[in-house]
Write a protein that holds these residues in place. Sequence first.
Motif, PDB file in Angstrom:
ATOM      1  N   LEU A  82       0.831  -1.206   0.000  1.00 46.97           N
ATOM      2  CA  LEU A  82       0.000   0.000   0.000  1.00 46.97           C
ATOM      3  C   LEU A  82       0.863   1.254   0.000  1.00 46.97           C
ATOM      4  N   THR A  83       1.990   1.195   0.699  1.00 46.35           N
ATOM      5  CA  THR A  83       2.909   2.324   0.685  1.00 46.35           C
ATOM      6  C   THR A  83       3.472   2.535  -0.712  1.00 46.35           C
ATOM      7  N   GLU A  84       3.819   1.429  -1.388  1.00 48.89           N
ATOM      8  CA  GLU A  84       4.319   1.516  -2.757  1.00 48.89           C
ATOM      9  C   GLU A  84       3.259   2.083  -3.687  1.00 48.89           C
ATOM     10  N   LEU A  85       1.998   1.683  -3.448  1.00 52.65           N
ATOM     11  CA  LEU A  85       0.895   2.160  -4.271  1.00 52.65           C
ATOM     12  C   LEU A  85       0.751   3.668  -4.132  1.00 52.65           C
ATOM     13  N   ARG A  86       0.811   4.151  -2.882  1.00 53.08           N
ATOM     14  CA  ARG A  86       0.707   5.594  -2.645  1.00 53.08           C
ATOM     15  C   ARG A  86       1.888   6.337  -3.254  1.00 53.08           C
ATOM     16  N   SER A  87       3.024   5.674  -3.288  1.00 51.81           N
ATOM     17  CA  SER A  87       4.231   6.300  -3.844  1.00 51.81           C
ATOM     18  C   SER A  87       4.336   6.102  -5.354  1.00 51.81           C
ATOM     19  N   LEU A  88       3.306   5.461  -5.949  1.00 54.63           N
ATOM     20  CA  LEU A  88       3.259   5.183  -7.385  1.00 54.63           C
ATOM     21  C   LEU A  88       4.414   4.309  -7.842  1.00 54.63           C
ATOM     22  N   HIS A  89       4.852   3.409  -6.966  1.00 52.38           N
ATOM     23  CA  HIS A  89       5.884   2.441  -7.328  1.00 52.38           C
ATOM     24  C   HIS A  89       5.272   1.131  -7.824  1.00 52.38           C
ATOM     25  N   ARG A  90       3.968   1.058  -7.779  1.00 49.04           N
ATOM     26  CA  ARG A  90       3.274  -0.097  -8.340  1.00 49.04           C
ATOM     27  C   ARG A  90       1.829   0.318  -8.577  1.00 49.04           C
ATOM     28  N   GLY A  91       1.084  -0.529  -9.253  1.00 50.29           N
ATOM     29  CA  GLY A  91      -0.316  -0.232  -9.522  1.00 50.29           C
ATOM     30  C   GLY A  91      -0.641  -0.412 -10.995  1.00 50.29           C
ATOM     31  N   ARG A  92      -1.906  -0.217 -11.323  1.00 48.36           N
ATOM     32  CA  ARG A  92      -2.396  -0.420 -12.690  1.00 48.36           C
ATOM     33  C   ARG A  92      -3.475   0.613 -12.970  1.00 48.36           C
ATOM     34  N   LEU A  93      -3.466   1.127 -14.164  1.00 48.88           N
ATOM     35  CA  LEU A  93      -4.460   2.107 -14.571  1.00 48.88           C
ATOM     36  C   LEU A  93      -5.137   1.615 -15.847  1.00 48.88           C
ATOM     37  N   ASN A  94      -6.459   1.440 -15.790  1.00 52.07           N
ATOM     38  CA  ASN A  94      -7.235   0.942 -16.920  1.00 52.07           C
ATOM     39  C   ASN A  94      -8.034   2.079 -17.548  1.00 52.07           C
ATOM     40  N   LEU A  95      -7.918   2.212 -18.858  1.00 54.40           N
ATOM     41  CA  LEU A  95      -8.642   3.239 -19.593  1.00 54.40           C
ATOM     42  C   LEU A  95      -9.360   2.616 -20.781  1.00 54.40           C
ATOM     43  N   ALA A  96     -10.379   3.314 -21.284  1.00 53.28           N
ATOM     44  CA  ALA A  96     -11.098   2.863 -22.472  1.00 53.28           C
ATOM     45  C   ALA A  96     -11.097   3.982 -23.500  1.00 53.28           C
ATOM     46  N   ALA A  97     -10.821   3.632 -24.747  1.00 54.91           N
ATOM     47  CA  ALA A  97     -10.807   4.615 -25.830  1.00 54.91           C
ATOM     48  C   ALA A  97     -11.102   3.881 -27.137  1.00 54.91           C
ATOM     49  N   ARG A 130     -20.197   2.440 -25.764  1.00 56.96           N
ATOM     50  CA  ARG A 130     -20.164   1.494 -24.641  1.00 56.96           C
ATOM     51  C   ARG A 130     -19.313   1.982 -23.468  1.00 56.96           C
ATOM     52  N   ILE A 131     -18.513   2.984 -23.708  1.00 59.62           N
ATOM     53  CA  ILE A 131     -17.576   3.428 -22.669  1.00 59.62           C
ATOM     54  C   ILE A 131     -18.269   3.903 -21.394  1.00 59.62           C
ATOM     55  N   PRO A 132     -19.354   4.700 -21.462  1.00 53.61           N
ATOM     56  CA  PRO A 132     -20.025   5.092 -20.221  1.00 53.61           C
ATOM     57  C   PRO A 132     -20.450   3.907 -19.364  1.00 53.61           C
ATOM     58  N   ASP A 133     -20.979   2.862 -19.997  1.00 59.24           N
ATOM     59  CA  ASP A 133     -21.383   1.672 -19.240  1.00 59.24           C
ATOM     60  C   ASP A 133     -20.175   0.975 -18.625  1.00 59.24           C
ATOM     61  N   GLU A 134     -19.066   0.929 -19.338  1.00 61.23           N
ATOM     62  CA  GLU A 134     -17.869   0.280 -18.814  1.00 61.23           C
ATOM     63  C   GLU A 134     -17.335   1.025 -17.593  1.00 61.23           C
ATOM     64  N   ILE A 135     -17.474   2.337 -17.603  1.00 60.56           N
ATOM     65  CA  ILE A 135     -17.047   3.141 -16.456  1.00 60.56           C
ATOM     66  C   ILE A 135     -17.953   2.866 -15.262  1.00 60.56           C
ATOM     67  N   LEU A 136     -19.267   2.831 -15.491  1.00 60.28           N
ATOM     68  CA  LEU A 136     -20.208   2.602 -14.396  1.00 60.28           C
ATOM     69  C   LEU A 136     -20.111   1.184 -13.850  1.00 60.28           C
ATOM     70  N   LEU A 137     -19.663   0.248 -14.679  1.00 62.80           N
ATOM     71  CA  LEU A 137     -19.471  -1.135 -14.235  1.00 62.80           C
ATOM     72  C   LEU A 137     -18.106  -1.342 -13.584  1.00 62.80           C
ATOM     73  N   HIS A 138     -17.324  -0.268 -13.452  1.00 62.96           N
ATOM     74  CA  HIS A 138     -15.994  -0.314 -12.827  1.00 62.96           C
ATOM     75  C   HIS A 138     -15.001  -1.130 -13.651  1.00 62.96           C
ATOM     76  N   SER A 139     -15.279  -1.332 -14.939  1.00 59.83           N
ATOM     77  CA  SER A 139     -14.336  -2.066 -15.783  1.00 59.83           C
ATOM     78  C   SER A 139     -13.085  -1.246 -16.049  1.00 59.83           C
ATOM     79  N   VAL A 140     -13.259   0.081 -16.114  1.00 58.10           N
ATOM     80  CA  VAL A 140     -12.139   0.999 -16.333  1.00 58.10           C
ATOM     81  C   VAL A 140     -12.342   2.206 -15.426  1.00 58.10           C
ATOM     82  N   GLU A 141     -11.255   2.940 -15.167  1.00 62.46           N
ATOM     83  CA  GLU A 141     -11.365   4.155 -14.356  1.00 62.46           C
ATOM     84  C   GLU A 141     -11.663   5.378 -15.209  1.00 62.46           C
ATOM     85  N   PHE A 142     -11.065   5.422 -16.410  1.00 63.75           N
ATOM     86  CA  PHE A 142     -11.242   6.568 -17.293  1.00 63.75           C
ATOM     87  C   PHE A 142     -11.677   6.109 -18.673  1.00 63.75           C
ATOM     88  N   GLY A 143     -12.401   6.976 -19.341  1.00 62.92           N
ATOM     89  CA  GLY A 143     -12.703   6.790 -20.746  1.00 62.92           C
ATOM     90  C   GLY A 143     -12.441   8.092 -21.471  1.00 62.92           C
TER      91      GLY A 143
END
Length: 307
Positions: A82-97, A130-143
């Motif tokens: 969790l400390t690494e996550l806060r420090s951006l030393h790990r993690g994943r970012l999902n987007l739709a486009a 379909r992107i708005p639905d994917e965001i509301l379904l938590h499939s991605v964080e950003f579209g």
Amino acid sequence: MDLVQMETFLAVAEERSFSRAASRLHRTQPAVSQAIAKLESELGEVLFDRSSRDGTLTDAGEVLREYAAKLLNLRNEASGALTELRSLHRGRLNLAANEYTCLYLLPLLDEFRRQNPRIKLAVQRSLASRIPDEILLHSVEFGVLSFRPEDAQIRSIVVYRDELAFVVNPRHPLAGAGNVSIRQLGAQNFIAHNVPSPQRQKVIQTFRRYKTPLQMGVELPSLEAIKRFVEMGNGVALVPRLTVEPELKSGALVKVPIQELQIERKLRLVYRRQANLSHAALALLKVVEAYSTAHGDPYSFQQERGT
């Protein structure tokens, strides 16, 4: 069992003394003894040989010691993660486009990766509808969308200003014509995208308003295919300017201004209104805003009203 009990048990086992364990844990010896007695009661097992002065473990105690150490190590690993996550030393970012809006993302993702090389990025190709639905379904964080979503649960930020570009092959008769009227396009063969969109409807309605035929003799599944087909001299096309910047610079395609077809396209970064955005997502927002400030138009960072 809980982790505090495991920590107390392991301290006694390692110190081989209730009093030394109490000192290490900054607790009183009676409190430590009470915690061990409660743990033994819950497990239905005696963990320490009370006849031994050095706090010898019973067989049950030896078994539990191994698992207690694993549990506490896992706790430490989780805390460190969790400390690494806060420090951006790990993690994943999902987007739709989609194919078009992904082009906007590329320079932003390049800058994001320079600043946060350990964050894994995953851009999912999706139909814009379909992107708005994917965001509301938590499939991605950003579209990324070229239209403003109607759902009140979605927040949108205008991040790029684009326009429709009428493009032709350099050898086309209209390539050097300067400003052209929409009525001159009635005989042209348009190479069109076969995915319905609000922008396509705007174009169709504009041609109808000026009582001009719109001949879409060929429909193709991708913007890349449309560009290549126009380059080959098979017709003309209306495409987002962002998608043809390289071809306009190289001279492979020519943009011809059409006064009646000055249609602006705004790209939006969208996400759930009530979302607790991840540290990686918040970092991307900072990159987008800073990039807009540094580069200016056509980049922007403007939250739309009511979102």
